[in-house]
Design a protein around this motif. Structure first.
Motif, PDB file in Angstrom:
ATOM      1  N   SER A   3      73.378   0.426  55.628  1.00 23.66           N
ATOM      2  CA  SER A   3      73.077   1.239  54.446  1.00 23.66           C
ATOM      3  C   SER A   3      72.933   0.400  53.178  1.00 23.66           C
ATOM      4  CB  SER A   3      74.158   2.304  54.252  1.00 23.66           C
ATOM      5  OG  SER A   3      75.444   1.704  54.149  1.00 23.66           O
ATOM      6  N   GLU A   4      73.665  -0.708  53.087  1.00 25.57           N
ATOM      7  CA  GLU A   4      73.592  -1.524  51.873  1.00 25.57           C
ATOM      8  C   GLU A   4      72.174  -2.077  51.684  1.00 25.57           C
ATOM      9  OE1 GLU A   4      73.475  -5.021  49.406  1.00 25.57           O
ATOM     10  OE2 GLU A   4      73.368  -5.131  51.601  1.00 25.57           O
ATOM     11  N   PHE A   5      71.567  -2.540  52.777  1.00 24.80           N
ATOM     12  CA  PHE A   5      70.203  -3.066  52.672  1.00 24.80           C
ATOM     13  C   PHE A   5      69.202  -1.932  52.467  1.00 24.80           C
ATOM     14  CE2 PHE A   5      66.216  -4.644  54.717  1.00 24.80           C
ATOM     15  CZ  PHE A   5      65.913  -5.585  53.756  1.00 24.80           C
ATOM     16  N   GLU A   6      69.441  -0.794  53.103  1.00 24.34           N
ATOM     17  CA  GLU A   6      68.561   0.361  52.908  1.00 24.34           C
ATOM     18  C   GLU A   6      68.557   0.789  51.446  1.00 24.34           C
ATOM     19  OE1 GLU A   6      68.821   3.563  55.846  1.00 24.34           O
ATOM     20  OE2 GLU A   6      70.058   2.243  57.077  1.00 24.34           O
ATOM     21  N   MET A   7      69.727   0.787  50.824  1.00 23.19           N
ATOM     22  CA  MET A   7      69.829   1.164  49.408  1.00 23.19           C
ATOM     23  C   MET A   7      69.108   0.145  48.529  1.00 23.19           C
ATOM     24  SD  MET A   7      73.788   2.520  49.263  1.00 23.19           S
ATOM     25  CE  MET A   7      73.750   2.706  47.472  1.00 23.19           C
ATOM     26  N   PHE A   8      69.181  -1.116  48.908  1.00 23.82           N
ATOM     27  CA  PHE A   8      68.455  -2.150  48.157  1.00 23.82           C
ATOM     28  C   PHE A   8      66.959  -1.853  48.170  1.00 23.82           C
ATOM     29  CE2 PHE A   8      65.803  -5.958  48.614  1.00 23.82           C
ATOM     30  CZ  PHE A   8      65.988  -6.561  47.377  1.00 23.82           C
ATOM     31  N   LEU A   9      66.425  -1.564  49.359  1.00 21.60           N
ATOM     32  CA  LEU A   9      65.000  -1.272  49.462  1.00 21.60           C
ATOM     33  C   LEU A   9      64.628  -0.027  48.671  1.00 21.60           C
ATOM     34  CD1 LEU A   9      64.339  -1.970  53.258  1.00 21.60           C
ATOM     35  CD2 LEU A   9      63.606  -3.371  51.323  1.00 21.60           C
ATOM     36  N   GLU A  10      65.461   0.992  48.763  1.00 17.44           N
ATOM     37  CA  GLU A  10      65.198   2.222  48.012  1.00 17.44           C
ATOM     38  C   GLU A  10      65.152   1.936  46.512  1.00 17.44           C
ATOM     39  OE1 GLU A  10      67.240   6.627  47.307  1.00 17.44           O
ATOM     40  OE2 GLU A  10      67.801   5.425  49.069  1.00 17.44           O
ATOM     41  N   GLY A  11      66.078   1.097  46.042  1.00 17.44           N
ATOM     42  CA  GLY A  11      66.097   0.728  44.629  1.00 17.44           C
ATOM     43  C   GLY A  11      64.879  -0.072  44.203  1.00 17.44           C
ATOM     44  N   GLU A  12      64.253  -0.771  45.157  1.00 18.81           N
ATOM     45  CA  GLU A  12      63.053  -1.552  44.867  1.00 18.81           C
ATOM     46  C   GLU A  12      61.776  -0.740  45.050  1.00 18.81           C
ATOM     47  OE1 GLU A  12      62.803  -4.551  43.637  1.00 18.81           O
ATOM     48  OE2 GLU A  12      64.961  -4.967  43.603  1.00 18.81           O
ATOM     49  N   GLY A  13      61.918   0.541  45.363  1.00 22.09           N
ATOM     50  CA  GLY A  13      60.753   1.405  45.443  1.00 22.09           C
ATOM     51  C   GLY A  13      60.055   1.438  46.792  1.00 22.09           C
ATOM     52  N   ILE A  29      63.821  -1.907  72.963  1.00 21.63           N
ATOM     53  CA  ILE A  29      62.697  -2.815  73.180  1.00 21.63           C
ATOM     54  C   ILE A  29      61.630  -2.630  72.095  1.00 21.63           C
ATOM     55  CG2 ILE A  29      60.804  -3.437  74.735  1.00 21.63           C
ATOM     56  CD1 ILE A  29      62.554  -2.378  77.054  1.00 21.63           C
ATOM     57  N   PHE A  30      61.319  -1.371  71.767  1.00 17.75           N
ATOM     58  CA  PHE A  30      60.134  -1.084  70.957  1.00 17.75           C
ATOM     59  C   PHE A  30      60.413  -0.690  69.504  1.00 17.75           C
ATOM     60  CE2 PHE A  30      58.865  -0.127  75.376  1.00 17.75           C
ATOM     61  CZ  PHE A  30      57.778  -0.989  75.490  1.00 17.75           C
ATOM     62  N   SER A  31      61.588  -0.171  69.210  1.00 16.95           N
ATOM     63  CA  SER A  31      61.870   0.287  67.847  1.00 16.95           C
ATOM     64  C   SER A  31      61.717  -0.864  66.852  1.00 16.95           C
ATOM     65  CB  SER A  31      63.293   0.844  67.775  1.00 16.95           C
ATOM     66  OG  SER A  31      63.628   1.181  66.447  1.00 16.95           O
ATOM     67  N   SER A  32      61.044  -0.610  65.744  1.00 16.37           N
ATOM     68  CA  SER A  32      60.848  -1.671  64.754  1.00 16.37           C
ATOM     69  C   SER A  32      60.801  -1.083  63.346  1.00 16.37           C
ATOM     70  CB  SER A  32      59.557  -2.457  65.043  1.00 16.37           C
ATOM     71  OG  SER A  32      58.433  -1.609  65.054  1.00 16.37           O
ATOM     72  N   ILE A  33      61.247  -1.870  62.419  1.00 16.58           N
ATOM     73  CA  ILE A  33      61.277  -1.466  61.022  1.00 16.58           C
ATOM     74  C   ILE A  33      59.860  -1.286  60.483  1.00 16.58           C
ATOM     75  CG2 ILE A  33      61.347  -3.860  60.229  1.00 16.58           C
ATOM     76  CD1 ILE A  33      62.999  -2.983  57.852  1.00 16.58           C
ATOM     77  N   LEU A  34      59.667  -0.250  59.693  1.00 17.39           N
ATOM     78  CA  LEU A  34      58.473  -0.130  58.852  1.00 17.39           C
ATOM     79  C   LEU A  34      58.927   0.437  57.518  1.00 17.39           C
ATOM     80  CD1 LEU A  34      55.443  -0.350  58.355  1.00 17.39           C
ATOM     81  CD2 LEU A  34      55.239   2.043  59.068  1.00 17.39           C
ATOM     82  N   THR A  35      58.761  -0.351  56.496  1.00 14.21           N
ATOM     83  CA  THR A  35      59.085   0.092  55.147  1.00 14.21           C
ATOM     84  C   THR A  35      58.032  -0.494  54.219  1.00 14.21           C
ATOM     85  OG1 THR A  35      60.803   0.169  53.440  1.00 14.21           O
ATOM     86  CG2 THR A  35      60.705  -1.824  54.792  1.00 14.21           C
ATOM     87  N   ILE A  36      57.526   0.322  53.292  1.00  7.10           N
ATOM     88  CA  ILE A  36      56.370  -0.083  52.479  1.00  7.10           C
ATOM     89  C   ILE A  36      56.629   0.170  50.998  1.00  7.10           C
ATOM     90  CG2 ILE A  36      53.901   0.257  52.063  1.00  7.10           C
ATOM     91  CD1 ILE A  36      53.605   1.218  54.932  1.00  7.10           C
ATOM     92  N   HIS A  37      56.288  -0.806  50.195  1.00  9.94           N
ATOM     93  CA  HIS A  37      56.245  -0.635  48.747  1.00  9.94           C
ATOM     94  C   HIS A  37      54.796  -0.361  48.366  1.00  9.94           C
ATOM     95  CE1 HIS A  37      55.723  -2.096  44.560  1.00  9.94           C
ATOM     96  NE2 HIS A  37      56.921  -1.535  44.389  1.00  9.94           N
ATOM     97  N   TRP A  38      54.499   0.904  48.016  1.00 10.61           N
ATOM     98  CA  TRP A  38      53.149   1.289  47.646  1.00 10.61           C
ATOM     99  C   TRP A  38      52.928   1.013  46.155  1.00 10.61           C
ATOM    100  CZ3 TRP A  38      49.875   2.430  51.455  1.00 10.61           C
ATOM    101  CH2 TRP A  38      50.398   2.913  52.680  1.00 10.61           C
ATOM    102  N   PRO A  39      51.808   0.391  45.789  1.00 15.45           N
ATOM    103  CA  PRO A  39      51.552   0.083  44.370  1.00 15.45           C
ATOM    104  C   PRO A  39      51.610   1.334  43.499  1.00 15.45           C
ATOM    105  CG  PRO A  39      49.950  -1.018  45.775  1.00 15.45           C
ATOM    106  CD  PRO A  39      50.725  -0.090  46.663  1.00 15.45           C
ATOM    107  N   ASN A  40      52.248   1.207  42.338  1.00 14.83           N
ATOM    108  CA  ASN A  40      52.364   2.294  41.368  1.00 14.83           C
ATOM    109  C   ASN A  40      53.023   3.541  41.954  1.00 14.83           C
ATOM    110  OD1 ASN A  40      50.851   0.788  39.336  1.00 14.83           O
ATOM    111  ND2 ASN A  40      49.032   1.244  40.574  1.00 14.83           N
ATOM    112  N   HIS A  41      53.743   3.346  43.073  1.00 14.76           N
ATOM    113  CA  HIS A  41      54.439   4.453  43.739  1.00 14.76           C
ATOM    114  C   HIS A  41      53.473   5.560  44.172  1.00 14.76           C
ATOM    115  CE1 HIS A  41      58.291   2.667  42.680  1.00 14.76           C
ATOM    116  NE2 HIS A  41      57.832   2.500  41.465  1.00 14.76           N
ATOM    117  N   GLU A  42      52.226   5.203  44.367  1.00 12.69           N
ATOM    118  CA  GLU A  42      51.231   6.168  44.830  1.00 12.69           C
ATOM    119  C   GLU A  42      51.205   6.154  46.357  1.00 12.69           C
ATOM    120  OE1 GLU A  42      47.552   5.120  43.010  1.00 12.69           O
ATOM    121  OE2 GLU A  42      48.234   5.564  40.976  1.00 12.69           O
TER     122      GLU A  42
END
Length: 511
Positions: free
Chosen positions: A218-228, A434-447
């Motif tokens: 959760s600590e890293f997830e919160m970091f990503l959330e804070g970075e948009g 085997i297959f589960s993988s992270i996907l997290t995206i910072h979309w420009p201008n939060h669009e």
């Protein structure tokens, strides 16, 4: 009938004469006092060379490698053997001269086999081989020619095994790369700088807190959330290895492992990723400057021509004999360097590093599932720190960048070793491991585009991204199946199987 009988006896006589001639030639060879240094060198190097090619073809299928192996395994031994043979008759050498060629033959053969197995020199083992070769040469020097015949027979058998490998790779179809539409000519309406970060084996957050992982991230997830960043729960890859997943992802098509069921990789995967990469070509058609930043030489081991404009790795630094993992490079300095270069063109970065990775590959090297899990989690924490540093650097210099973090496969935690994945299982958590993988995206201008609802598996990510950047929804009409596929070798008839269907349900259907 008389003519036929005469012909039969004539042919039999010819065959008998050839067999007798071959027998006499062999007898003359074995009975000769000559040492045949050139043949002794070829016999020592030929089988190790064929052995390495057969077992590592995807690492060495380049003309440069063929030249290197020919020199290292054949020409250098020939020169050494010929020189040694000439000095062996010198009076100064005396009675020890008769042991020199037998020693060199045995030492060269064993040393090259060790190099093939470990892809390194390893001085202590090499020293042991030196003494072993000296002892064997002392006792077996009279039987050198018999040993040479055995070596040449091994090379012959090895060649018979190698020929199907060549045939399989030369005849593999590339039809799977053909696109069903004109996406290759997509024209972008938006051109943000794009950073694709691939932390090897990073499992999706939706799997980390359950199953065999049971880890609070959760600590890293919160970091990503804070970075948009926006996280995509349940996301997974379609294939089970770095090469097989990346080749499908960048080409935006399923290859189904080229229908191969060996323990190797998808044929010419490195060339597909580093040379034929369709996504990179589309970016370049839209004016992007493209960069590859790797922690290791892994994707460049067979020296493919690079379609990327820039790389932090030069081929002069890539060893010809290596697994690709032993030399790790810093990736943050080249990221800073490439970002600092002034350019009016948009930029694309493919940034790859091998943390957290996956558990041990083989049964002999694994530490047991609990220790393997502990090690994987330690590497996950290292990956989190590395991602924080990379993201912070990018955001400070390029706040409106499109940053995509997507892994190539899961961590295989829950198994003793990763090759257990080739054994059929009904265990949902092992399959997702085997297959589960992270996907997290910072979309420009939060669009955040509405079409991101289609982001379910890796094979469609870049097609969806191209649709978004070109503002052309027609490209979504040809999305691939969001199924995940596995080679199965045990527990069911050998083949390629759909392990997870397009809706995320565990299944088992032969492709």
């Amino acid at each position: 009938m008389f003519r036929a009988a005469n012909g039969f006896f004539f042919c039999s006589k010819i065959s008998g004469m050839k067999a007798e001639k071959s027998k006499n030639t062999l007898q003359r060879f074995l009975g000769s006092s000559k040492e045949y240094p050139v043949l002794a060198a070829v016999a020592a190097g030929m089988y190790p060379m064929i052995f390495y090619y057969t077992n590592n073809f995807e690492l060495v299928n380049s003309w440069q490698h063929l030249g290197y192996f020919t020199i290292f395994f054949l020409l250098v031994p020939i020169l050494v053997f010929v020189f040694a043979h000439r000095i062996s008759v010198h009076p100064f050498i005396g009675k020890w001269g008769k042991y020199i060629i037998p020693f060199l033959n045995i030492f060269t053969f064993l040393f090259l086999m060790k190099v093939c197995l470990y892809a390194s020199i390893q001085k202590k083992i090499a020293l042991g081989i030196f003494f072993l070769a000296a002892i064997l040469a002392f006792f077996l020097y009279k039987h050198l020619k018999k040993w040479m015949i055995v070596q040449l027979l091994l090379a012959g058998v090895g060649l018979i095994t190698f020929l199907p490998v060549i045939y399989q790779n030369l005849t593999v179809s590339k039809e799977w790369m053909i696109q069903p539409d004109d996406i290759e000519h997509a024209i972008f309406k938006k051109k943000p700088n794009i950073y694709y970060i691939q932390p090897d084996g990073y499992v999706n957050f939706s799997e980390l807190d359950k199953g065999y992982y049971q880890y609070d991230n959760s600590e890293f997830e919160m970091f990503l959330e804070g970075e948009g960043f926006k996280n995509y729960p349940g996301f997974r890859n379609n294939y089970a290895s770095t090469l097989s997943s990346n080749s499908a992802n960048f080409m935006m098509k399923h290859h189904y492992y080229n229908q191969s069921t060996d323990f190797g990789e998808t044929s010419y995967a490195r060339k597909t990723i580093m040379t034929d990469n369709l996504f990179v070509k589309i970016l370049k058609n839209n004016g992007y400057k493209t960069h590859f930043i790797g922690e290791s030489y892994y994707l460049m081991m067979n020296r493919p021509n690079l379609t990327f404009d820039f790389s932090n790795i030069e081929y002069k630094d890539v060893p010809y004999l290596s697994s690709g993992f032993k030399n790790t490079l810093e990736i943050l300095p080249p990221i800073k360097q490439f970002m600092a270069e002034s350019s009016t063109s948009p930029k694309f970065y493919f940034i790859e590093f091998f943390k957290p990775g996956h558990i041990s590959n083989s049964k002999t090297s694994n530490l047991g599932k609990e220790k393997e899990k502990k090690l994987w989690i330690e590497n996950l924490e290292l990956a989190n720190n590395r991602l924080k540093n990379i993201i912070s650097e990018i955001k400070s210099q390029d706040p409106e960048a499109l940053i995509l973090i997507m892994a190539d496969h899961g961590g295989f935690v829950g198994m003793d070793y990763s090759r257990q994945s080739y054994i059929k299982t009904n265990d949902r958590d092992k399959i997702y491991s085997i297959f589960s993988s992270i996907l997290t995206i910072h979309w420009p201008n939060h669009e955040i585009p509405v079409i991101d609802e289609n982001l379910k598996s890796a094979v469609n990510v870049f097609r969806i991204l191209i649709s978004h950047l070109s503002e052309n929804p027609d490209y979504l009409q040809h999305l691939q199946k969001d199924s995940s596929y596995m080679m199965i070798k045990e527990g069911a008839p050998t083949g390629i199987y759909e392990y997870i269907d397009g809706n995320g349900n565990v299944t088992f259907k032969k492709h």
